[in-house]
Design an enzyme around this catalytic site. Structure first.
Site, PDB file in Angstrom:
ATOM      1  CG  ASP A 320     -13.663  36.855  38.671  1.00 43.93           C
ATOM      2  OD1 ASP A 320     -13.728  35.925  39.498  1.00 43.93           O
ATOM      3  OD2 ASP A 320     -12.705  37.645  38.607  1.00 43.93           O
ATOM      4  CB  VAL A 560      -6.025  41.791  40.094  1.00 40.89           C
ATOM      5  CG1 VAL A 560      -7.202  42.592  40.619  1.00 40.89           C
ATOM      6  CG2 VAL A 560      -6.363  41.225  38.720  1.00 40.89           C
ATOM      7  CG  MET A 669       8.618  35.141  31.328  1.00 41.31           C
ATOM      8  SD  MET A 669       6.907  35.488  30.913  1.00 41.31           S
ATOM      9  CE  MET A 669       6.881  34.917  29.211  1.00 41.31           C
TER      10      MET A 669
HETATM   11 CA    CA Z   1     -12.223  34.971  40.865  1.00 38.10          CA
END
Ligand code: CA
Length: 701
Positions: A320, A560, A669
């Site tokens: 990634d 993140v 959700m």
């Molecule tokens: Ca990525």
């Protein structure tokens, strides 16, 4: 006579221009090429300030000598308690900024008076398609309009004076996995935008829309599609030779989720591309291959979108290592020769200097510790350590940098005065292990093809302490010509804010401990700091109104690093999100209201009664479908609910109502009934109960 008339006409024109500029705020003519070329620094017209994305303010009224007198001029509380990643824009005394959930607000820049607001009403269920929180990194301005990309992948043009929608278009199929979190850029009267989605099924591309009409002008795909269909262009035909297997069934990835830079000097648009999909390279391309144009810098013609050049920074990316970090254009003396170059510091830990016109790599050097290569060869090709190809074996490979990246989207800045680039660096590893053969790609899944149950943080205080110790961050001043560190400032953890460099010999940066700081640009000496109560991840900017210089930044912890890494989220000690626009000036005297307490509530789970088989199955499904939002090993940060503290753990039916049936879909959700069975959902509950009981024994966290 004619001369005199011409002179009068000229005077009238300049009076009209001055009136137009002052009286109308974002003027009727709006932002144009001339405004972009203006160098006085009062305005900040694109997220990176100018075309060059240097994020350097030529203002010096606030400087290393007086920055100690900086105080709050105004603040504005936002109604979206999620990560705030945007850089505000300012034009003629009006500030326009986007917030989480892709909302847009306009203020009088000197006073904070709200002029208008716009809410694209993104369905909250979209959150499940977003890897990294409901964030937005900024708007674009052009010709009296404001442009914003929305989390559900729309591109919207607003009237700059009223905030009313002028046009709106889908940049991807409504039902696809694409999102938008990045800021649009302008080139040749067009709005350039990419998408996020390469952790799902997505084939990346960048699009150009006419700023007036919203009509698609061109689109460049970043990875090839099904080779049984005709290729869109020669670049796709060439790229297909670097893939094997049936990659198109996974989309291929390569999404353009942040970096887009237009360079008028070369008439090129440069952009960075993301990872291949899935992360596990053996799945998407089983017989190997570099997988062009993933994790690359790509240049296309600004008029046509035609391929010009590329350099792949991470071939066969399986970590990634998106190359989506912002791309700066600068003029530097390289080997004694004045050169027009690109500066890039992507997630993979290397700093690259390219010739802007040809894409020739002029130099490449790691700017921080990395263990995935033994270095770059003469062509800039990374020499990959065999063990880093974790998908070739069955073990766990801990890579530094990890998936968070040594430097992610948090913008760096470049000061032409010091010649240094100021990089927010993360030092954080990530454990990778390939999933077994029973792994099935799911339409709603975060499809990495990794076995996250195998790599979840153990409930062992010593293991946690070790991982926490190795997870840090710093502000790095990097000399791009010498490819050398000049100074750095250590932070307790990673995921600190983007940077702003100014002509006042200053670098501004907010941090994950909840402070906003100013450093001397030449030495790194800390000159000023103020408590802002919440982590700052966005980059600051600077502007002037009536000769007074201001420094603005969005505060609001998230993104993140808050939602995915579990216990590591809290490395800087502060998880609280308080989302605000903060604007500072010399002698500012405003004070923030007292911060509300941050409390996850008691950790009081029911006793663990699940069988070993249930808990193990639950761990697998949790790692696969839940951990990307609720945290590794069921330890959440401050933005999403920490399931160990959830009252629903006590109620099997209540748990099914939320997870299976989607009772909380309006909060983001979604119902997991299309993907998970009731038994699997119950097993996830048993796993979370087990984790909560383990952590209750360890102590508060
Ligand atoms: Ca990525």
């Amino acid at each position: 006579m004619r001369k005199a008339l011409t002179a009068i006409a000229g005077m009238l024109a300049s009076v009209a221009l001055a009136l137009g500029g002052c009286a109308n705020g974002v003027g009727s003519s709006g932002v144009d090429e001339a405004a972009m070329a203006q160098a006085d620094g009062a305005n900040w017209l694109s997220v990176g300030r100018g075309w060059d994305e240097q994020r350097f303010s030529p203002l010096d009224k606030v400087n290393a000598g007086n920055v100690g007198q900086l105080g709050l001029a105004w603040s504005y509380d936002l109604d979206t308690a999620r990560g705030q990643e945007a850089t505000p824009l300012v034009y003629n005394g009006v500030m326009v900024v986007s917030t989480a959930w892709s909302k847009v607000l306009a203020f009088e820049a000197a006073t904070g008076k709200l002029l208008w607001s716009y809410d694209p009403k993104v369905p909250r269920e979209t959150l499940v398609k977003a890897c990294c929180d409901a964030v937005n990194r900024g708007v674009a301005m052009w010709g009296g309009k404001i442009f914003v990309g929305t989390l559900d992948a729309r591109l919207v043009a607003l009237d700059a004076k009223t905030g009313k929608v002028v046009w709106e278009t889908w940049t991807a199929d409504k039902n696809s996995q694409f999102t938008i979190t990045g800021a649009p850029r302008i080139a040749k009267g067009r709005v350039i935008i990419g998408n996020g989605g390469a952790e799902f099924i997505a084939r990346g591309y960048v699009s150009a829309y006419d700023a007036e009409t919203g009509k698609l002008a061109w689109r460049f795909y970043t990875v090839p599609g099904d080779p049984k269909q005709p290729f869109e262009n020669k670049a796709m035909e060439a790229a297909a030779k670097t893939w094997t297997g049936e990659w198109w069934k996974f989309g291929g990835g390569g999404t353009v989720w942040d970096a887009i830079t237009y360079d008028p000097a070369t008439n090129l648009i440069f952009f960075g591309t993301g990872n291949g999909e899935p992360w596990n390279a053996s799945v998407r391309s089983p017989q190997g291959g570099d997988n062009l144009y993933t994790s690359s810098v790509v240049a296309v013609n600004a008029d046509t979108g035609e391929y010009a050049w590329h350099h792949q920074e991470t071939p066969e990316d399986r970590w990634d290592f998106d190359s989506d970090a912002q791309i700066i254009v600068a003029d530097l003396a390289i080997n004694g020769q004045q050169s027009h170059v690109l500066l890039h510091a992507p997630k993979n830990g290397y700093f690259y200097v390219y010739d802007a016109k040809t894409g020739k790599l002029l130099s490449g050097k790691n700017y921080t510790f990395q263990n995935w290569t033994t270095g770059l060869d003469a062509n800039g090709h990374p020499q990959i350590v065999p063990a880093a190809r974790y998908d070739k074996g069955t073990g766990v490979w801990v890579s530094v940098p990890g998936a968070g990246g040594a430097h992610s989207w948090q913008p760096m800045s470049f000061s032409p005065k010091t010649g240094l680039v100021y990089i927010p660096v993360n030092e954080a590893g990530f454990p990778y292990a390939a999933a077994g053969k029973d792994y099935k790609v799911e339409p709603q899944g975060f499809d990495t093809y990794l076995d996250s149950a195998k790599t979840a943080m153990p409930a062992d205080p010593a293991a946690r302490a070790g991982a926490l110790k190795g997870t840090t961050g710093r502000l790095l001043a990097w000399d791009p010509v010498a490819q050398k560190e000049r100074w750095s400032v250590a932070y307790p953890g990673p995921w600190n804010g983007g940077t702003l460099a100014t002509a006042g010999n200053l670098v501004f940066q907010g941090d994950a401990t909840g402070h906003f700081n100013a450093y001397a640009a030449d030495s790194g000496k800390k000159l000023w700091s103020t408590d802002v109560q919440t982590g700052v991840i966005a980059a600051p900017m600077s502007f002037a109104v009536n000769g007074e210089q201001y420094v603005a930044v969005l505060a609001g912890w998230g993104g993140v690093w808050d939602i995915a890494p579990g216990v590591l989220s809290a490395k800087s000690g502060l998880l609280r999100n308080i989302s605000r626009v903060l604007v500072f000036k010399l002698g500012g005297t405003r004070k923030l209201p007292p911060a509300p307490p941050f409390d996850k509530g008691p950790l009081d789970p029911p006793p663990s009664t699940g069988t070993q088989a249930q808990i193990s199955d639950g761990a697998n499904h949790y790692g696969r479908f839940c951990s990307v939002c609720h945290g590794d090993a069921a330890i959440a940060g401050g933005v999403n609910p920490d399931l160990r503290h959830s009252g629903a753990l006590n109620s099997p039916d209540g748990w099914q109502g939320i997870v299976h049936d989607g009772a909380l879909k309006d909060l983001g959700m979604v119902a997991w009934s299309p993907v998970l069975s009731r038994d699997q959902i119950e097993n996830v509950r048993q796993y979370v109960i087990k984790r909560a009981n383990e952590d209750k024994k360890i102590g508060p966290n």
